[in-house]
Design an enzyme around this catalytic site. Structure first.
Site, PDB file in Angstrom:
ATOM      1  N   HIS A  47      -2.111  -3.209  -0.623  1.00  0.00           N
ATOM      2  CA  HIS A  47      -3.130  -2.161  -0.698  1.00  0.00           C
ATOM      3  C   HIS A  47      -4.479  -2.823  -0.956  1.00  0.00           C
ATOM      4  O   HIS A  47      -4.554  -3.925  -1.528  1.00  0.00           O
ATOM      5  CB  HIS A  47      -2.824  -1.200  -1.839  1.00  0.00           C
ATOM      6  CG  HIS A  47      -1.641  -0.325  -1.591  1.00  0.00           C
ATOM      7  ND1 HIS A  47      -1.413   0.818  -2.320  1.00  0.00           N
ATOM      8  CD2 HIS A  47      -0.622  -0.410  -0.707  1.00  0.00           C
ATOM      9  CE1 HIS A  47      -0.310   1.405  -1.901  1.00  0.00           C
ATOM     10  NE2 HIS A  47       0.199   0.663  -0.921  1.00  0.00           N
ATOM     11  N   GLU A  49      -6.740  -2.284  -3.134  1.00  0.00           N
ATOM     12  CA  GLU A  49      -6.998  -2.584  -4.538  1.00  0.00           C
ATOM     13  C   GLU A  49      -6.289  -3.859  -4.975  1.00  0.00           C
ATOM     14  O   GLU A  49      -6.889  -4.711  -5.656  1.00  0.00           O
ATOM     15  CB  GLU A  49      -6.515  -1.434  -5.440  1.00  0.00           C
ATOM     16  CG  GLU A  49      -7.170  -0.105  -5.157  1.00  0.00           C
ATOM     17  CD  GLU A  49      -6.369   0.795  -4.210  1.00  0.00           C
ATOM     18  OE1 GLU A  49      -6.321   2.002  -4.461  1.00  0.00           O
ATOM     19  OE2 GLU A  49      -5.804   0.285  -3.224  1.00  0.00           O
ATOM     20  N   CYS A  77      -3.134   4.559  -6.262  1.00  0.00           N
ATOM     21  CA  CYS A  77      -1.764   5.028  -6.446  1.00  0.00           C
ATOM     22  C   CYS A  77      -1.185   4.466  -7.756  1.00  0.00           C
ATOM     23  O   CYS A  77      -1.845   3.716  -8.473  1.00  0.00           O
ATOM     24  CB  CYS A  77      -0.889   4.606  -5.264  1.00  0.00           C
ATOM     25  SG  CYS A  77      -0.543   2.829  -5.211  1.00  0.00           S
ATOM     26  N   CYS A  80      -1.146   0.589  -7.818  1.00  0.00           N
ATOM     27  CA  CYS A  80      -2.476   0.012  -7.986  1.00  0.00           C
ATOM     28  C   CYS A  80      -3.032   0.261  -9.383  1.00  0.00           C
ATOM     29  O   CYS A  80      -3.650  -0.621  -9.973  1.00  0.00           O
ATOM     30  CB  CYS A  80      -3.408   0.549  -6.909  1.00  0.00           C
ATOM     31  SG  CYS A  80      -2.962  -0.036  -5.257  1.00  0.00           S
TER      32      CYS A  80
END
Length: 147
Positions: A47, A49, A77, A80
């Site tokens: 992801h 992040e 999420c 993260c």
């Protein structure tokens, strides 16, 4: 948020979910840029992040990113937010809420959970319309291809 939006657009051009992230020091210096690369890297943890955090930690040569701000186009999420809390990022600024996966106020609110050993500031809704439109247009185009 502008650099994060540019990163999100790069992800979309690669047919990745268009999410971008940037880690910035308290003095405003950008430590890292990243965008989603889950498909390209065949990595479910890739992801925006997570990738931005990895790059920033490598740059400062420390697994703690104290006194930093993470700008991200979509609400982080659960995975993260876990990484954000572990790295001790001070502030998360995000654009669009994510009612299905969000862990910074939508579905969950990890930032205010006093059972965790780090709480952080959350600033939601920055460039919200642009961030939301970017991700909605991406998924709309996906649905249209299937129809």
């Amino acid at each position: 948020m502008r650099p994060a939006l540019e990163e999100a657009k790069k992800a979309g051009q690669k047919d990745e979910v268009p999410v971008g992230a940037v880690v910035v020091t308290e003095k405003g210096k950008i430590l890292s840029y990243a965008h989603n690369q889950v498909i390209g890297l065949c990595d479910p943890t890739a992801h925006a992040e997570i990738l931005a955090i990895r790059k920033a930690a490598s740059k400062v040569e420390n697994y703690r990113l104290l006194n930093t701000t993470l700008y991200v186009t979509v609400e982080p999420c659960i995975m993260c937010m876990g990484a954000i809390i572990h790295t001790r990022i001070s502030t998360v600024v995000f654009g669009a809420f994510d009612p299905k996966w969000g862990a910074a106020g939508s579905l969950y609110n990890f930032s205010d959970d006093t059972r965790l050993n780090h709480q952080l500031e959350i600033v939601p809704g920055v460039c919200e319309d642009e961030c939301r439109t970017l991700i909605q247009d991406f998924f709309r185009s996906k649905r249209n291809l299937v129809l």
